[in-house]
Design an enzyme around this catalytic site. Structure first.
Site, PDB file in Angstrom:
ATOM      1  N   THR A 127       0.814  -1.219   0.000  1.00  0.00           N
ATOM      2  CA  THR A 127       0.000   0.000   0.000  1.00  0.00           C
ATOM      3  C   THR A 127       0.844   1.264   0.000  1.00  0.00           C
ATOM      4  O   THR A 127       0.492   2.264  -0.638  1.00  0.00           O
ATOM      5  CB  THR A 127      -0.931   0.008   1.237  1.00  0.00           C
ATOM      6  N   SER A 146       0.539 -10.340   0.148  1.00  0.00           N
ATOM      7  CA  SER A 146      -0.178 -11.610   0.293  1.00  0.00           C
ATOM      8  C   SER A 146       0.441 -12.701  -0.582  1.00  0.00           C
ATOM      9  O   SER A 146       0.235 -13.891  -0.340  1.00  0.00           O
ATOM     10  CB  SER A 146      -1.652 -11.431  -0.096  1.00  0.00           C
ATOM     11  N   ASP A 161       0.683  -6.977   5.454  1.00  0.00           N
ATOM     12  CA  ASP A 161       0.083  -8.268   5.813  1.00  0.00           C
ATOM     13  C   ASP A 161       1.111  -9.335   6.176  1.00  0.00           C
ATOM     14  O   ASP A 161       0.885 -10.126   7.087  1.00  0.00           O
ATOM     15  CB  ASP A 161      -0.803  -8.782   4.674  1.00  0.00           C
ATOM     16  N   THR A 221       2.729 -20.709  21.045  1.00  0.00           N
ATOM     17  CA  THR A 221       1.425 -20.359  21.601  1.00  0.00           C
ATOM     18  C   THR A 221       0.590 -19.538  20.618  1.00  0.00           C
ATOM     19  O   THR A 221       1.126 -18.755  19.829  1.00  0.00           O
ATOM     20  CB  THR A 221       1.568 -19.574  22.916  1.00  0.00           C
ATOM     21  N   CYS A 242      -1.374 -17.293  21.660  1.00  0.00           N
ATOM     22  CA  CYS A 242      -1.465 -15.956  22.258  1.00  0.00           C
ATOM     23  C   CYS A 242      -0.414 -15.039  21.642  1.00  0.00           C
ATOM     24  O   CYS A 242       0.694 -15.476  21.328  1.00  0.00           O
ATOM     25  CB  CYS A 242      -1.244 -16.028  23.770  1.00  0.00           C
TER      26      CYS A 242
END
Length: 342
Positions: A15, A61, A92, A278, A280
């Site tokens: 972008t 992407s 991304d 993890t 998280c």
């Protein structure tokens, strides 16, 4: 003391490299040969800036290891000519690329700063100009004639992070990235505040070395309630599979069902490395802390500790290309190579 630096700006796509055609409203690629004309603020910088672009800019992407190698080889070819490098990249997959470059470059003694934006450079409210200008300033920072930053960093919305510690956390806010397990290296305010205590210190007696080998024969599997046995068996039985990254719950917990544990054991016995990270975005894997991770530890699963998923993907690719024994692979993976784990 040297105050100005020679900076190479590398545009890969994303972008940040787009401008809006105000007649049609469509976005089109920015001509980086006209960089100074379009961003006159860059003329106020004391640094000398040159640009190079991918022949065909890519959407992040579509990022893959061959593009990481393309970026790395541009830097390698120009390493002695410039004091720092700024890579413009789509947000991304920026954390993946920053992580990959951090492992590919050993004994880095100059900054490689990745940045991008949420809005195109020609947009009225764009974050692109601040991200670009400050990234160049940070890449040009010198102390006693040497670069202040000597690692791969990711700059976004007033903060420079260690690249292999970052994760994209928001698709809309300007503060798109976070590094919950490691503090910012630099914060941008009225002045650039450098956190010297957390910077990566290079071994100046050794030359920079670029590792070009990456083995992408891996799978990333996120554990979820009700995960399908037949699907996992299909993934894990892939003939040329070399590595599996398991995204588990909390501090490294996974199902204790017999079929799951046996599948992991059998996969490891075939010589496939299995790494536990993890789900998280903050915190660490601590296998053995709960019964639900003890069996993974006994099976020979490698602890990712507090590594990000993005860094784990890059590190597994990097180490698989070294053709290491399972024991050596485990030892090296669980060791911090570029500051990616605490």
């Amino acid at each position: 003391m040297k105050t100005s630096s020679n900076i190479l700006l590398i545009y890969t796509g994303g972008t940040i490299g787009m401008v809006k055609d105000f007649e049609t409203g469509a976005l089109k690629a920015f001509n980086f040969d006209e960089l100074l004309q379009n961003i006159p603020e860059l003329k106020l910088l004391e640094h000398s800036i040159e640009t190079v672009s991918f022949s065909k800019p890519i959407d992040s992407s579509n990022m893959r290891p061959s593009f990481w190698l393309q970026m790395a080889e541009i830097i390698e070819e120009n390493y002695d000519k410039y004091d720092g490098f700024v890579v413009l990249h789509g947000s991304d997959t920026m954390s993946y690329s920053a992580s990959a470059l951090s492992f590919m470059f050993e004994n880095l003694s100059k900054p490689i700063i990745l940045t991008g934006s949420q809005l195109p450079i020609g947009d009225l409210r764009t974050d692109a100009k601040e991200n670009l200008i400050t990234s160049i300033q940070i890449a040009g920072l010198q102390k006693h004639g040497r670069p202040v930053i000597t690692e791969v960093g990711l700059y976004f919305e007033y903060k420079l992070y260690r690249g292999n510690r970052t994760t994209k956390i928001n698709a809309e806010h300007f503060q798109a990235f976070s590094s919950l397990n490691y503090p910012p290296l630099v914060e941008s305010g009225v002045h650039l505040a450098v956190n010297d205590a957390v910077l990566w210190k290079p071994n100046r007696r050794r030359k920079m070395k670029l590792h070009k080998g990456l083995d992408d024969r891996i799978a990333l599997v996120k554990i979820f309630p009700g995960i399908n046995r037949s699907l996992l068996e299909h993934i894990f039985s892939k003939e040329d599979l070399k590595g599996v990254i398991l995204e588990t719950y909390g501090s490294g917990n996974a199902p204790t069902e017999e079929w799951f544990v046996d599948l992991v054991k059998n996969t490891i016995s075939r010589g496939v490395v299995v790494v536990n990270v993890t789900q998280c975005i903050g915190g660490s894997v601590a296998m053995g802390q709960y019964e639900t991770s003890t069996q993974l530890k006994k099976a020979g699963v490698i602890s990712g500790k507090d590594i990000t998923t993005e860094a784990a993907v890059a590190k597994v690719m990097y180490l698989l290309a070294k053709d290491l024994s399972p024991k050596v692979f485990k030892t090296i993976f669980e060791t911090s190579l570029r500051g990616e784990i605490t």
